[in-house]
Design a protein around this motif. Structure first.
Motif, mmCIF file in Angstrom:
data_model
loop_
_atom_site.group_PDB
_atom_site.id
_atom_site.type_symbol
_atom_site.label_atom_id
_atom_site.label_comp_id
_atom_site.label_asym_id
_atom_site.label_seq_id
_atom_site.Cartn_x
_atom_site.Cartn_y
_atom_site.Cartn_z
ATOM 1 N N LEU A 1 11.543 2.988 1.567
ATOM 2 C CA LEU A 1 10.503 2.109 1.044
ATOM 3 C C LEU A 1 11.140 0.902 0.364
ATOM 4 O O LEU A 1 11.518 0.958 -0.806
ATOM 5 C CB LEU A 1 9.631 2.873 0.040
ATOM 6 C CG LEU A 1 8.419 2.123 -0.493
ATOM 7 C CD1 LEU A 1 7.397 1.906 0.607
ATOM 8 C CD2 LEU A 1 7.789 2.883 -1.662
ATOM 9 N N PRO A 2 11.285 -0.205 1.088
ATOM 10 C CA PRO A 2 11.814 -1.415 0.442
ATOM 11 C C PRO A 2 10.810 -1.970 -0.553
ATOM 12 O O PRO A 2 9.603 -1.714 -0.470
ATOM 13 C CB PRO A 2 12.018 -2.374 1.616
ATOM 14 C CG PRO A 2 11.105 -1.889 2.683
ATOM 15 C CD PRO A 2 10.979 -0.407 2.514
ATOM 16 N N ASP A 3 11.307 -2.740 -1.501
ATOM 17 C CA ASP A 3 10.425 -3.272 -2.541
ATOM 18 C C ASP A 3 9.334 -4.156 -1.950
ATOM 19 O O ASP A 3 8.230 -4.244 -2.514
ATOM 20 C CB ASP A 3 11.237 -4.066 -3.567
ATOM 21 C CG ASP A 3 10.419 -4.407 -4.794
ATOM 22 O OD1 ASP A 3 10.017 -3.478 -5.522
ATOM 23 O OD2 ASP A 3 10.157 -5.610 -5.021
ATOM 24 N N ALA A 4 9.596 -4.782 -0.814
ATOM 25 C CA ALA A 4 8.595 -5.648 -0.189
ATOM 26 C C ALA A 4 7.327 -4.892 0.170
ATOM 27 O O ALA A 4 6.238 -5.466 0.206
ATOM 28 C CB ALA A 4 9.177 -6.308 1.059
ATOM 29 N N ALA A 5 7.454 -3.587 0.442
ATOM 30 C CA ALA A 5 6.271 -2.787 0.793
ATOM 31 C C ALA A 5 5.329 -2.665 -0.390
ATOM 32 O O ALA A 5 4.138 -2.379 -0.202
ATOM 33 C CB ALA A 5 6.704 -1.403 1.259
ATOM 34 N N ARG A 6 5.834 -2.886 -1.590
ATOM 35 C CA ARG A 6 5.028 -2.781 -2.806
ATOM 36 C C ARG A 6 4.814 -4.163 -3.426
ATOM 37 O O ARG A 6 4.817 -4.334 -4.641
ATOM 38 C CB ARG A 6 5.684 -1.827 -3.809
ATOM 39 C CG ARG A 6 5.872 -0.427 -3.258
ATOM 40 C CD ARG A 6 6.570 0.499 -4.260
ATOM 41 N NE ARG A 6 5.785 0.690 -5.465
ATOM 42 C CZ ARG A 6 6.188 0.383 -6.693
ATOM 43 N NH1 ARG A 6 7.414 -0.162 -6.866
ATOM 44 N NH2 ARG A 6 5.422 0.595 -7.739
ATOM 45 N N THR A 7 4.623 -5.145 -2.558
ATOM 46 C CA THR A 7 4.388 -6.530 -2.973
ATOM 47 C C THR A 7 3.076 -6.998 -2.351
ATOM 48 O O THR A 7 2.819 -6.700 -1.181
ATOM 49 C CB THR A 7 5.529 -7.436 -2.490
ATOM 50 O OG1 THR A 7 6.776 -6.925 -2.966
ATOM 51 C CG2 THR A 7 5.349 -8.856 -2.993
ATOM 52 N N PRO A 8 2.218 -7.694 -3.069
ATOM 53 C CA PRO A 8 0.968 -8.181 -2.475
ATOM 54 C C PRO A 8 1.229 -8.904 -1.157
ATOM 55 O O PRO A 8 2.250 -9.588 -0.988
ATOM 56 C CB PRO A 8 0.413 -9.128 -3.544
ATOM 57 C CG PRO A 8 0.947 -8.584 -4.824
ATOM 58 C CD PRO A 8 2.333 -8.069 -4.498
ATOM 59 N N ALA A 9 0.292 -8.738 -0.231
ATOM 60 C CA ALA A 9 0.471 -9.274 1.110
ATOM 61 C C ALA A 9 -0.690 -10.193 1.478
ATOM 62 O O ALA A 9 -1.783 -10.112 0.911
ATOM 63 C CB ALA A 9 0.575 -8.126 2.119
ATOM 64 N N TYR A 10 -0.425 -11.081 2.433
ATOM 65 C CA TYR A 10 -1.470 -11.930 3.010
ATOM 66 C C TYR A 10 -1.640 -11.551 4.469
ATOM 67 O O TYR A 10 -0.659 -11.479 5.221
ATOM 68 C CB TYR A 10 -1.111 -13.413 2.896
ATOM 69 C CG TYR A 10 -2.155 -14.312 3.530
ATOM 70 C CD1 TYR A 10 -3.257 -14.742 2.790
ATOM 71 C CD2 TYR A 10 -2.066 -14.685 4.860
ATOM 72 C CE1 TYR A 10 -4.229 -15.544 3.369
ATOM 73 C CE2 TYR A 10 -3.040 -15.484 5.451
ATOM 74 C CZ TYR A 10 -4.128 -15.912 4.708
ATOM 75 O OH TYR A 10 -5.085 -16.679 5.279
ATOM 76 N N SER A 11 -2.876 -11.310 4.875
ATOM 77 C CA SER A 11 -3.186 -10.992 6.270
ATOM 78 C C SER A 11 -4.051 -12.091 6.868
ATOM 79 O O SER A 11 -4.941 -12.635 6.195
ATOM 80 C CB SER A 11 -3.923 -9.652 6.365
ATOM 81 O OG SER A 11 -4.472 -9.474 7.655
ATOM 82 N N SER A 12 -3.824 -12.382 8.119
ATOM 83 C CA SER A 12 -4.576 -13.447 8.788
ATOM 84 C C SER A 12 -5.890 -12.974 9.391
ATOM 85 O O SER A 12 -6.661 -13.789 9.895
ATOM 86 C CB SER A 12 -3.716 -14.063 9.901
ATOM 87 O OG SER A 12 -3.506 -13.123 10.955
ATOM 88 N N TRP A 13 -6.187 -11.656 9.329
ATOM 89 C CA TRP A 13 -7.283 -11.163 10.154
ATOM 90 C C TRP A 13 -8.663 -11.641 9.692
ATOM 91 O O TRP A 13 -9.346 -12.377 10.408
ATOM 92 C CB TRP A 13 -7.263 -9.645 10.247
ATOM 93 C CG TRP A 13 -8.365 -9.108 11.135
ATOM 94 C CD1 TRP A 13 -9.330 -8.228 10.803
ATOM 95 C CD2 TRP A 13 -8.603 -9.470 12.503
ATOM 96 N NE1 TRP A 13 -10.151 -7.995 11.874
ATOM 97 C CE2 TRP A 13 -9.743 -8.750 12.936
ATOM 98 C CE3 TRP A 13 -7.968 -10.332 13.403
ATOM 99 C CZ2 TRP A 13 -10.260 -8.864 14.230
ATOM 100 C CZ3 TRP A 13 -8.481 -10.447 14.695
ATOM 101 C CH2 TRP A 13 -9.617 -9.722 15.097
#
Length: 597
Positions: free
Chosen positions: A178-190
């Motif tokens: 589990l890299p730290d990026a997996a626990r970072t807010p994300a932006y989705s284009s959908w």
């Protein structure tokens, strides 16, 4: 099998074993189950019978039962009658053989799991009217010499504790890092762009997402060739649309240069007639889905598995992606009821679709980790977020529920109950750009106990909406470990988790999702308590335990603007605390005054 199992047979008397108040009955021919007791409960070892499927029943008196939870419960959390129940196939890519009957206090009455997390199990459950008992039936096609273990948890523990104990026992020990990026807010284009994506538009949104505090961008459906057709008729070739992304690799590098990890959407089991791949692969995709204008590849074929793996690996390698958002894996379950004999040369992976998918995903994971190592990001969504999938994915997303804050809250907390690894992600958050900032904030509140994914057009947000988004993402980042790794108390599943308390060390966050709810709190334990008011009223209620504590209260509105400060002494008992609608109030103990000489 399901159609011939009438209720008389399902409830037939057998020589039952009694395990922690649970009657365990083998309803088919075979060796008598063996039981091993331990500190948490007991393990029932079940071996294959002589003929046909093996059918086991677990049943208990109803007592004070109020609901039954399982990973695919959705909105059906009530006590269904046995005659209204149906058989459901569960396995690696659809739910899990796991469930919990609980009482009015939220304590487990019957909590169980099976270690058969990959191969298909057929399940049914329900209330018997004549006997006032609740039964769960597990039907398995065990091969000669094969066995499985059913764990029954000792009753009386809170529902969530019982389920987490069961799922920890199912851990294979090879969960995807589990890299730290997996626990970072994300932006989705959908939800924000749907299929109307191109390099310039995505890069503009990515820049704003990075400013708002996101660390991942997920490019959803629409980036690939033939994406403009009906349904998924263009699925299968998995190469960028040159009109939208003339240099996809350069585009990916641009977004990564903003500080974002880049994931692309792919539905590798879907095969559309408009693609070049269709003619080569249609014989390995016998099942058609007319409503989606595509077919489903059968992963029991080696050719289908090879095609899926190569499509995913090539996409990551060719364009420098950080990972994939892999969609529609649950569609493989259309082949769950088929009996397929192994072909010479290993053409098919035997009869069970779950085992075939495990083989496919194992190869895919290993190949992708050769490219990205421990930083690989793979998103799965409900219903394929069960314990068996933790070896293959590390972003576990709630199923689609656009603008449904209640649905997002319930789905993320359901995943969190059963997940022992990975990062739980919300469904993409969207809201009406013309809605009040308070209404929009409640969408973000729904994702507080998961990793939020934003999917609104940031370039078109009002200044107030942008301030609200930035404030709540900042609050989430500051409280991330409390919200996603702390002790979570969310109450009963049938009450849809109306008040949620997360605590870790000396910090706590309490979110009120419904009016007139009360949260119990011992203030002496904490140096900071954040009260999130995700309602339309202007207050929340705390039931203070322990001794009286003098606290400072600092309130903010939905955008994080100061809304008042005060000092109060909170004695044991209920207290109404003013908090702006969709706002925040932070409580901190006032340091004792020391006299000087």
């Amino acid at each position: 099998m399901a159609d011939i199992m009438d209720l008389a047979r399902l409830w037939a008397d057998h020589d039952a074993l009694h395990v922690h108040g649970v009657a365990v009955s083998l309803l088919t021919e075979g060796p008598r189950p063996e039981v091993e007791h331990d500190e948490d409960g007991a393990v029932i070892r079940l071996r294959a019978g002589t003929t046909g499927a093996t059918l086991l029943r677990l049943d208990v008196p109803l007592g004070d039962a109020v609901g039954y939870w399982h990973p695919a419960a959705g909105w059906d959390r009530h006590l269904v009658a046995d005659w209204a129940s149906r058989w459901r196939a569960v396995g690696l890519v659809d739910s899990a053989p796991l469930g919990c009957l609980y009482d009015a206090a939220g304590a487990a009455l019957l909590a169980f799991s099976s270690d058969r997390v990959a191969a298909t199990t057929r399940m049914r459950f329900g209330v018997a009217e004549p006997s006032a008992r609740f039964g769960v039936w597990l039907a398995m096609d065990l091969l000669p010499g094969e066995h499985c273990r059913i764990r029954v948890q000792a009753p009386g523990r809170p529902f969530a504790d019982a389920v987490r104990t069961l799922t920890r026992r199912l851990s294979a020990g090879d969960e995807l890092p589990l890299p730290d990026a997996a626990r970072t807010p994300a932006y989705s284009s959908w939800y924000s762009l749907h299929r109307d994506v191109d390099a310039a538009r995505v890069e503009a949104e990515a820049a704003l997402a990075a400013e708002a505090g996101c660390g991942v961008l997920l490019l959803d459906d629409g980036w690939q060739r033939h994406a403009d057709g009906a349904g998924y008729s263009g699925s299968g070739d998995w190469s960028p649309d040159p009109a939208k992304f003339p240099d996809f690799a350069a585009h990916v590098r641009t977004v990564q240069g903003l500080g974002l990890r880049y994931l692309a959407w792919i539905a590798p089991l879907l095969l559309g007639e408009r693609t070049e791949a269709y003619q080569a692969m249609k014989d390995f995709a016998p099942h058609a889905v007319p409503r989606l204008s595509c077919r489903v590849l059968d992963p029991r074929h080696a050719e289908a598995r090879r095609f899926v793996v190569e499509s995913c690996v090539d996409l990551v390698r060719r364009y420098g992606l950080d990972g994939l958002k892999i969609d529609f894996l649950d569609f493989a379950m259309v082949y769950a009821d088929e009996s397929v004999h192994a072909e010479e040369g290993g053409g098919r992976a035997g009869t069970d679709i779950g085992l075939a998918m495990r083989g496919l995903l194992t190869e895919l994971r290993d190949r992708l980790r050769e490219l990205r190592g421990d930083e690989l990001l793979i998103e799965f969504r409900q219903p394929y977020t069960g314990p068996g999938m933790l070896s293959f994915g590390n972003l576990l997303r709630a199923g689609d529920c656009p603008a449904d804050a209640t649905g997002n809250r319930v789905r993320t907390l359901d995943i969190g109950v059963a997940a022992t690894a990975g990062a739980v992600h919300s469904d993409m958050l969207m809201w009406d750009p013309g809605a009040s900032v308070r209404a929009a904030a409640r969408q973000l509140h729904s994702a507080l106990y998961a990793t939020p994914q934003i999917s609104v057009r940031l370039a078109e947000q009002s200044a107030e909406h942008r301030a609200m988004t930035t404030f709540w993402l900042g609050f989430w980042r500051d409280h991330r470990d409390v919200l996603t790794r702390g002790e979570i108390r969310a109450g009963r599943p049938d009450q849809l988790y109306g008040t949620v308390v997360a605590s870790s060390a000396q910090r706590a966050v309490i979110t009120f999702y419904a009016e007139h709810r009360l949260a119990a709190l011992d203030l002496e334990r904490f140096t900071e308590v954040a009260l999130v008011n995700s309602t339309a009223v202007d207050h929340v209620t705390l039931d203070i335990g322990g001794r009286a504590v003098e606290v400072g209260l600092d309130s903010s509105d939905a955008c994080g603007r100061p809304a008042g400060s005060s000092v109060r002494t909170l004695a044991p008992g209920p207290h109404t605390i003013p908090v702006p609608p969709s706002g925040l109030c932070v409580l901190r103990p006032v340091p004792p005054k020391h006299s000087s000489r």
